[in-house]
Design an enzyme around this catalytic site. Structure first.
Site, short mmCIF file in Angstrom:
data_model
loop_
_atom_site.label_atom_id
_atom_site.label_comp_id
_atom_site.label_asym_id
_atom_site.label_seq_id
_atom_site.Cartn_x
_atom_site.Cartn_y
_atom_site.Cartn_z
N ARG A 1 0.84 -1.19 0.00
CA ARG A 1 0.00 0.00 0.00
C ARG A 1 0.87 1.24 0.00
O ARG A 1 1.97 1.24 0.54
CB ARG A 1 -0.89 0.04 1.25
CG ARG A 1 -1.96 -1.04 1.23
CD ARG A 1 -2.81 -0.96 2.46
NE ARG A 1 -1.97 -0.82 3.64
CZ ARG A 1 -2.39 -0.29 4.78
NH1 ARG A 1 -3.62 0.17 4.88
NH2 ARG A 1 -1.58 -0.22 5.81
N SER B 1 8.27 -5.24 6.14
CA SER B 1 7.98 -6.16 7.24
C SER B 1 8.70 -7.50 7.11
O SER B 1 8.09 -8.56 6.88
CB SER B 1 6.48 -6.35 7.33
OG SER B 1 5.89 -5.08 7.44
N ASP C 1 6.43 -3.64 10.50
CA ASP C 1 4.97 -3.46 10.69
C ASP C 1 4.55 -3.51 12.16
O ASP C 1 3.62 -2.84 12.59
CB ASP C 1 4.15 -4.44 9.84
CG ASP C 1 4.57 -5.89 9.98
OD1 ASP C 1 5.55 -6.16 10.70
OD2 ASP C 1 3.92 -6.77 9.36
C1 BGC Z 1 8.65 -11.00 9.38
C2 BGC Z 1 8.46 -9.86 10.36
C3 BGC Z 1 7.07 -9.29 10.23
C4 BGC Z 1 6.03 -10.39 10.34
C5 BGC Z 1 4.61 -9.87 10.19
C6 BGC Z 1 7.51 -12.02 9.50
O1 BGC Z 1 7.62 -12.98 8.50
O2 BGC Z 1 9.87 -11.66 9.60
O3 BGC Z 1 9.43 -8.85 10.18
O4 BGC Z 1 6.88 -8.33 11.24
O5 BGC Z 1 6.26 -11.36 9.34
O6 BGC Z 1 4.39 -9.26 8.97
#
Ligand code: BGC
Length: 437
Positions: A76, A138, A192
């Site tokens: 997004r 994320s 995130d």
């Molecule tokens: C990532 C994290 C992320 C989480 C939720 C995981 O696979 O390693 O960095 O915060 O997913 O999106």
């Protein structure tokens, strides 16, 4: 089939394989605390405990910021206006889907695609001034400052080439330059969970955890700077938000199904807790259980084998429709035998109950790490489709808290926080903009 299990015997076997009792939870909390401690000290740990170079917002941050939110099947682009006093408004948002091809492309093609989406967004909303921007990315990133960080490893099925080990802000910045976008300056790189924590905290100062329970899973919390002994640099506050990367926690029991899923995954041996909890994997675990049920002659419908033949074709969203007996969106399952529907529903229930109980215990571990006696109120900001949409998921998490802490569990409030990953990037950009690091 002589050795085949009867339906109830099979369900008992599944219940046993996926049981996560109070004793398991208590052991997990202890192990979690150990791993958190090791991670903060820079010792070997399955919890990376990554410094974010961000502190909690105060709620008085103001201004208009852009944000890119990248980390799942959709990305997004947003423009967010922060009014202070805990209030904000989204003045533009556009969603772009990331298909299987683009998430396994080369670095250049991938980041050019992201920038094309940003250009498309800027045009649609006629945003032609100069903006500071937060980039929510994320995945596990080792940050050296709030505006730079190296991707450790892709998760959640992403496999864009030549990005692991590189600074993702640098790569995005290069793509902006390649495409001639001069009006954007990336000033914050955000996970995130950190964005979700910041968003809730903006309006509720009692919030001290951000959690994602969606395609992937993870959490963040504010840690006392003096405890982050692995970080030797300068930091201007007595606390810093830590991105736990709890998906990697590896001290949980695994059954035959977990092991099979792991072996066939893109990242064997990694993200063990994520593979037991998160939306990306629950449907696949259920499919593996159904396939074993087939071996035990459990089902009455002949076509079950075909329906469940493709890996990852059965998703957590499908499981949630099954939990609601809503077959309108599951035409391919609609006509199976009623008894088969019942069995699949029980399987879905058992697997998602384990997921919710593990997630709740992990939250319990982080809260008791901060406040061992649970004397203060803790708001936990949670985003993600499992928590938001899976029937009974939140309730199972809450009842697990009661089981663990009795009356004191009242001090833990699990709250849905929408779109925190995008809005949080804007809030963090505002913090950085007003007090350059
Ligand atoms: C990532 C994290 C992320 C989480 C939720 C995981 O696979 O390693 O960095 O915060 O997913 O999106």
């Amino acid at each position: 089939m002589d050795n085949a299990m009867k339906p109830m015997e099979f369900i008992k076997h599944i219940e046993h394989a996926f049981s996560f009792t109070k004793a398991h939870a208590i052991k997990m909390i202890k192990d979690f605390h150990k791993e958190m401690g090791f991670g903060l000290k820079g010792k070997k740990s399955s919890l990376k405990m990554l410094p974010s170079f961000v502190k909690k917002p105060k709620g008085n941050e103001r201004g208009t910021f852009l944000a890119i939110d990248l980390g799942g099947t959709n990305m997004r682009v947003l423009a967010v206006r922060l009014h202070g006093e805990g209030k904000f408004e989204t003045i533009g948002v556009k969603r772009f889907s990331l298909n299987k091809e683009i998430i396994s492309e080369t670095e250049k093609v991938f980041f050019d695609f992201i920038v094309d989406c940003v250009i498309n967004f800027l045009k649609e909303y006629h945003l032609d001034s100069i903006y500071e921007m937060g980039f929510t990315f994320s995945f596990p990133v080792v940050q050296t400052s709030v505006s730079s960080g190296t991707l450790v490893t892709w998760t959640k099925g992403f496999s864009v080439k030549d990005v692991e080990g590189k600074d993702v802000v640098f790569l995005l910045d290069n793509a902006l330059k390649r495409k001639g976008v001069k009006s954007l300056k990336i000033i914050a790189l955000v996970n995130d969970t950190v964005g979700t924590l910041a968003t809730k905290c903006y309006e509720d100062p009692a919030c001290d955890m951000g959690v994602i329970l969606g395609t992937g899973t993870n959490a963040s919390y504010p840690e006392k700077t003096e405890h982050i002994t692995k970080y030797k640099g300068r930091w201007n506050s007595d606390e810093m938000i830590i991105n736990i990367e709890w998906g990697g926690f590896d001290k949980i029991n695994r059954n035959l199904y977990d092991e099979t899923l792991d072996r066939n995954s893109e990242n064997p041996g990694m993200q063990r807790m994520e593979k037991a909890i998160s939306g990306m994997y629950l449907g696949e675990i259920a499919r593996l259980v159904v396939l074993n049920g087939l071996k035990n002659n459990l089902f009455h419908t002949k076509t079950i084998e075909d329906i469940f033949s493709s890996p990852y074709a059965f998703t957590a969203e499908h499981l949630s429709y099954i939990a609601l007996d809503d077959y309108n969106k599951l035409s391919w399952l609609k006509d199976i035998h009623d008894l088969d529907k019942k069995i699949i529903k029980m399987i879905a229930h058992i697997i998602t109950t384990r997921s919710a109980r593990i997630a709740s215990s992990a939250i319990a571990a982080v809260i008791t790490w901060m406040d061992n006696t649970l004397t203060s109120p803790h708001t936990v900001a949670i985003d993600g489709s499992l928590f938001e949409k899976y029937p009974g998921y939140k309730e199972t998490m809450e009842s697990t808290m009661v089981e663990l802490f009795g009356e004191a569990s009242k001090n833990i409030r699990l709250t849905l926080t929408h779109d925190g990953s995008g809005i949080g990037a804007a809030i963090i950009a505002a913090i950085v903009s007003s007090s350059p690091q």
